[in-house]
Write a protein that holds these residues in place. Structure first.
Motif, mmCIF file in Angstrom:
data_model
loop_
_atom_site.group_PDB
_atom_site.id
_atom_site.type_symbol
_atom_site.label_atom_id
_atom_site.label_comp_id
_atom_site.label_asym_id
_atom_site.label_seq_id
_atom_site.Cartn_x
_atom_site.Cartn_y
_atom_site.Cartn_z
ATOM 1 N N UNK A 23 0.802 -1.223 0.000
ATOM 2 C CA UNK A 23 0.000 0.000 0.000
ATOM 3 C C UNK A 23 0.835 1.274 0.000
ATOM 4 N N UNK A 24 2.114 1.181 0.405
ATOM 5 C CA UNK A 24 2.901 2.394 0.599
ATOM 6 C C UNK A 24 4.212 2.342 -0.183
ATOM 7 N N UNK A 25 4.537 3.429 -0.890
ATOM 8 C CA UNK A 25 5.784 3.464 -1.667
ATOM 9 C C UNK A 25 7.032 3.241 -0.815
ATOM 10 N N UNK A 26 7.019 3.712 0.438
ATOM 11 C CA UNK A 26 8.234 3.532 1.245
ATOM 12 C C UNK A 26 8.476 2.060 1.568
ATOM 13 N N UNK A 27 7.414 1.260 1.645
ATOM 14 C CA UNK A 27 7.610 -0.180 1.821
ATOM 15 C C UNK A 27 8.237 -0.795 0.573
ATOM 16 N N UNK A 28 7.828 -0.307 -0.580
ATOM 17 C CA UNK A 28 8.403 -0.795 -1.843
ATOM 18 C C UNK A 28 9.893 -0.469 -1.892
ATOM 19 N N UNK A 29 10.270 0.710 -1.405
ATOM 20 C CA UNK A 29 11.691 1.083 -1.377
ATOM 21 C C UNK A 29 12.502 0.080 -0.555
ATOM 22 N N UNK A 30 11.962 -0.334 0.582
ATOM 23 C CA UNK A 30 12.662 -1.303 1.431
ATOM 24 C C UNK A 30 12.767 -2.652 0.723
ATOM 25 N N UNK A 31 11.699 -3.064 0.058
ATOM 26 C CA UNK A 31 11.729 -4.319 -0.707
ATOM 27 C C UNK A 31 12.787 -4.244 -1.805
ATOM 28 N N UNK A 32 12.902 -3.096 -2.450
ATOM 29 C CA UNK A 32 13.914 -2.932 -3.501
ATOM 30 C C UNK A 32 15.327 -3.085 -2.937
ATOM 31 N N UNK A 33 15.546 -2.582 -1.739
ATOM 32 C CA UNK A 33 16.872 -2.718 -1.121
ATOM 33 C C UNK A 33 17.172 -4.182 -0.818
ATOM 34 N N UNK A 34 16.152 -4.895 -0.344
ATOM 35 C CA UNK A 34 16.356 -6.325 -0.114
ATOM 36 C C UNK A 34 16.622 -7.045 -1.433
#
Length: 313
Positions: A124-135
């Motif tokens: 639901x949130x772009x900042x969560x997607x950013x964390x997934x991208x780092x992983x």
């Protein structure tokens, strides 16, 4: 004066599918009606690593070990207060999945394991997607699965000038005892398999609370004591090399002069260049600890991440 930000911590809980692809765990929150990474607010007296593993257990029923940090996201809550959420990678073993105690509740409606592409679509949130991208970047590099060398400096001890006995027998002051207690659960969040301590009383007392929390026995090693300190650091490097060869998370509780040798030994064994974060890790205050994350599959590819944590006491 602005209020202090709300602090929270969580993790990208991950596993590898039978096809060798990463799957991560998302939570469907009941009241918020959203899809997010598991996380939660810091309780009074907690350290961030401690919060992360507690919240993962409460929201998903999973017991994990923290891996490499994935960064922090910041945003403003509806009431105007800032919030900071710190994330780590956290691999989920088959046993942890089998022993999960999760049941649908008023906070978390359901859990869902998805691939990285699907996660980006449904979060639901772009900042969560950013964390997934780092992983995802770590996983693509083959550096998501890590173990850690944790360097712990003993707590505040009675000053040498106020102690009549041998230096190795100097005890902790009350502040040092409080420091040791306050970091024990944070260190335990990385699920160490070995606890190694200088033979000095102040080091043994510092690591004792961590031993109680983890249920591990403390391995006493005079090599990393201040009495055995030598400028070359060859003996310390041999200790560190053995731990890295074992590829299991280990804690070494030692002294100010020895800590730079421990950090340098990890750098040498992993072929890592010196950075400002590693310099900070080598200059710990009393009761502080540094976590040096090393890739399991290719330790020689360099340290993945460095953390430094301070006692709350």
């Amino acid at each position: 004066m602005s209020p202090a930000p709300v602090l929270a911590a969580g993790a990208v809980c991950w596993r590898v599918s039978k096809k060798g692809k990463p799957k991560i765990l998302l939570v469907h929150r009941t009241q918020h009606k959203d899809v997010s990474l598991p996380k939660g607010k810091v309780d009074p007296g907690e350290t961030l690593p401690e919060t992360a593993v507690r919240e993962i257990a409460e929201e998903t029923g999973l017991i994990i070990a923290l891996g490499a940090p994935l960064g922090v996201v910041e945003y403003t809550l509806p009431g105007g207060r800032d919030k900071q959420v710190y994330y780590w990678a956290g691999e989920v073993s088959d046993d942890a999945r089998a022993n999960s105690t999760f049941v649908s509740n008023d906070e978390i409606e359901s859990l869902r394991w998805v691939g990285l592409k699907k996660a980006r679509e449904v979060l639901s949130y772009p900042h969560d997607v950013d964390i997934v991208d780092r992983f995802a970047e770590l996983f693509a590099q083959g550096r998501a699965r890590t173990f850690a060398i944790v360097a712990l400096r003993h707590g505040k001890a009675v000053p040498a000038e106020d102690w009549d006995g041998p230096d190795a027998t100097r005890p902790l002051m009350q502040r040092g005892i409080d420091q040791s207690l306050s970091v024990s659960h944070g260190i335990a969040a990385y699920r160490p398999r070995h606890l190694v301590s200088s033979t000095a009383a102040r080091c043994l007392s510092t690591i004792a609370p961590t031993a109680r929390v983890t249920g591990l026995a403390v391995e006493e090693d005079h090599t990393i004591s201040q009495d055995a300190y030598r400028s070359g650091g060859k003996a310390v490097r041999e200790v560190v090399a053995g731990l890295i060869a074992g590829r299991e998370t280990a804690v070494l509780c030692s002294h100010g002069p020895v800590l730079p040798q421990i950090v340098s030994a990890v750098m040498d064994e992993t072929q890592t260049d010196r950075t400002s974060k590693l310099q900070r890790a080598a200059a710990l205050g009393t009761g502080e600890y540094a976590v040096l994350h090393v890739p399991v599959d290719h330790p020689e590819s360099g340290i993945v991440a460095v953390e430094v944590h301070s006692p709350t006491a």
